[in-house]
Design an enzyme around this catalytic site. Structure first.
Site, PDB file in Angstrom:
ATOM      1  N   SER A  49      29.336  26.028  41.106  1.00  0.00           N
ATOM      2  CA  SER A  49      28.962  24.747  41.700  1.00  0.00           C
ATOM      3  C   SER A  49      28.278  24.982  43.036  1.00  0.00           C
ATOM      4  CB  SER A  49      30.203  23.875  41.910  1.00  0.00           C
ATOM      5  OG  SER A  49      29.887  22.733  42.678  1.00  0.00           O
ATOM      6  N   ILE A  90      41.130  40.853  48.492  1.00  0.00           N
ATOM      7  CA  ILE A  90      40.071  41.433  47.674  1.00  0.00           C
ATOM      8  C   ILE A  90      40.636  42.495  46.743  1.00  0.00           C
ATOM      9  CG2 ILE A  90      37.984  42.865  47.798  1.00  0.00           C
ATOM     10  CD1 ILE A  90      37.129  41.219  50.207  1.00  0.00           C
ATOM     11  N   LYS A 144      37.011  50.958  58.310  1.00  0.00           N
ATOM     12  CA  LYS A 144      38.358  50.530  58.676  1.00  0.00           C
ATOM     13  C   LYS A 144      39.349  51.643  58.355  1.00  0.00           C
ATOM     14  CE  LYS A 144      41.938  47.151  57.461  1.00  0.00           C
ATOM     15  NZ  LYS A 144      42.306  46.040  56.563  1.00  0.00           N
TER      16      LYS A 144
END
Length: 528
Positions: free
Chosen positions: A63, A370, A102
């Site tokens: 959408s 994630i 990281k």
């Protein structure tokens, strides 16, 4: 991190069926429909298209009127293996997303208001299994013959000095424990993966789903009816519609299990800002009286957010805390998010598999959002069904998913419950709350003799548990009896040499920002 969590081998991950022509539709799944874009949708499309090629038709319905959460910008090391397995070039990905590296997470104010500790990704010492390394350290610590345990983590030392280098692949090289993940722009990441997917032949449809058409005999979904009137049929449907869970929750009515009694945070507000401070190779999590605040440094901006509970703070107070803590000018309006910690009981139900927020949500304290997408995708490919859609595959998928999210849930609860803070109603609540038996047993064993009972498939392994348990102030009463059989002088000498060696290694590593520049990884995209 477990080896299993760090990535499956290509032989196990990739499908061995032909990638040429369409599969026999009477025997194999011929068409997969993904509802929702964003990180979850495009990661799923990228993995499936890489695995099956043109053997399975993949359609993503998205959408343009519904935004994505878009704040999952810090990751953990298994993302590297996932990118390799779906054919992503690291340098191209870093430049496209403004990514940085990281080495772990710095926790400020979690044990008490003045405390700081670091959760590193790479192992302590030079062993993959740090159980005995930690036990030896406990014995030497009792005698005052060894430094703080954090001094034996290359990731921790590198983070303190703001330096970075990739992990070595040479066996026996201490740098092999300099494990890292990424910070990246979630919006750019979805855009990047979208480009990859379209180049591989994934069909992209823009439209709002009105209803899910279902087979009246078995309740399976047969197609998505769009607002335009178009019907998008499919064999297998992947629900990446976020917390709305339009297929799994709304259409199939799968129950949501609420874990807010253990994880009471239910709100977040986030905003990017200009970068004024150093480009640190780690995430910062700072505890506040009503929750915690994150700082995620990207090449082109800094991601900031406050996670809090509406039971202990107003939205206005949280947003004031967020804006007051920015290091530079805000670059966008505040993004406000509501959630309930928990999970859908059966993320694979009938012919619908929920991935990402549609399957549940645990706050981003350890950057697992994630990873849950990634592990669900890998699990789906491992149990990918044939046209018969046997429930046996769904049962195996759901069982593994349940163990994974419960183990991570316990690890997150540990951060809150093992605290000395009593300066606010929130911290008094989490300190006194009853915790799951599985976590209580693990804490008691560690407190007694410094041991951990971890399953091989758990995401967070010894390094992570040692970092947080010690960082939160839990100290073992004693050590394993076999440690008294060791030569203390020899052990003290070995630990001293290792500490000096680690400090010497770190002193030669390049600055984090300089490494990105020198290796031509500088961001190439403008904000969208």
């Amino acid at each position: 991190m477990s080896e299993r969590a760090a990535g499956l081998s290509a032989a196990r991950f990739l499908c061995t069926r032909s990638k040429g022509d369409r599969m026999d539709k009477d025997r194999w799944i011929g068409k997969v429909v993904i509802l929702g874009g964003g990180t979850a949708g495009w990661m799923t499309a990228a993995a499936l298209s890489h695995t099956f090629g043109h053997a399975v038709e993949i359609v993503l319905v998205e959408s343009d009127a519904i935004g994505t959460v878009g704040v999952g910008e810090a990751t953990i090391p298994p993302i590297r293996a996932f990118h390799q397995l779906i054919g992503i070039d690291e340098a191209e990905f870093i430049r496209a997303t403004g990514a940085t590296f990281k080495l772990g997470i710095e926790f400020r104010g979690w044990r008490n208001e003045s405390s700081t500790y670091f959760h590193p990704f790479g192992a302590y010492g030079v062993e993959r299994d740090i159980g005995y390394f930690f036990q030896y350290w406990l014995r030497l610590r009792e005698k005052g013959q060894v430094s703080d345990f954090s001094e034996f983590s290359l990731c921790t030392l590198a983070a303190r000095h703001n330096v970075f280098a990739p992990a070595s692949e040479r066996p026996g090289d201490p740098l092999q424990h300099l494990q890292s993940a990424y910070h990246f722009d979630a919006g750019r990441y979805a855009t990047y993966l979208k480009g990859v997917c379209l180049a591989r032949g994934v069909s992209h449809k823009i439209g709002d789903m009105l209803t899910a058409e279902r087979n009246p005999e078995n309740g399976y979904i047969t197609g998505l009816k769009l607002k335009s009137g178009e019907l998008v049929p499919g064999d297998l449907f992947i629900d990446c519609s976020g917390m709305r869970a339009m297929l799994l929750g709304q259409a199939l009515g799968v129950e949501y299990e609420d874990w807010s009694r253990w994880l009471p945070m239910n709100r977040a507000c986030a905003v990017p800002c200009e970068q004024k401070l150093a480009l640190t190779p780690y995430t910062i999590s700072t505890a506040r009286p009503f929750g915690w605040q994150w700082r995620i440094p990207l090449q082109h901006r800094v991601g900031n957010g406050v996670v809090y509970s509406s039971e202990f703070a107003t939205d206005e107070a949280a947003e004031r805390c967020l804006l007051d803590g920015l290091e530079g000018e805000p670059l966008a309006p505040i993004n406000r998010i509501k959630f309930t910690a928990g999970r859908r009981r059966t993320p694979w139900t009938r012919n619908v598999v929920a991935i990402g927020l549609a399957s549940g949500f645990l706050e981003p304290l350890e950057s697992t959002s994630i990873h849950f997408i990634q592990s669900s995708i890998q699990r789906l490919i491992r149990y990918f069904p044939d046209a018969g859609l046997s429930p046996v595959c769904a049962q195996a998928f759901n069982k593994e998913a349940s163990r994974e999210v419960e183990n991570v849930r316990d690890f997150l609860i540990l951060h809150y419950h093992a605290t000395e803070r009593d300066d606010s109603a929130l911290w008094r609540y989490v300190k006194a709350m009853q915790i799951p038996d599985s976590l209580q047993e693990r804490i008691e064993l560690f407190r007694e003799r410094g041991q951990l009972n971890l399953a091989a498939e758990e995401l967070f392994q010894s390094t992570s548990w040692h970092a947080v348990l010690l960082g939160q102030g839990i100290r073992p009463r004693t050590y394993m009896p076999t440690m008294v059989l060791q030569d203390d002088a020899m052990l003290a000498n070995a630990y001293g040499n290792l500490e000096r060696n680690f400090k010497n290694i770190v002193s030669r590593l390049p600055d984090h920002a300089a490494y990105i520049k020198e290796h031509k990884l500088t961001s190439t995209m403008e904000d969208r």
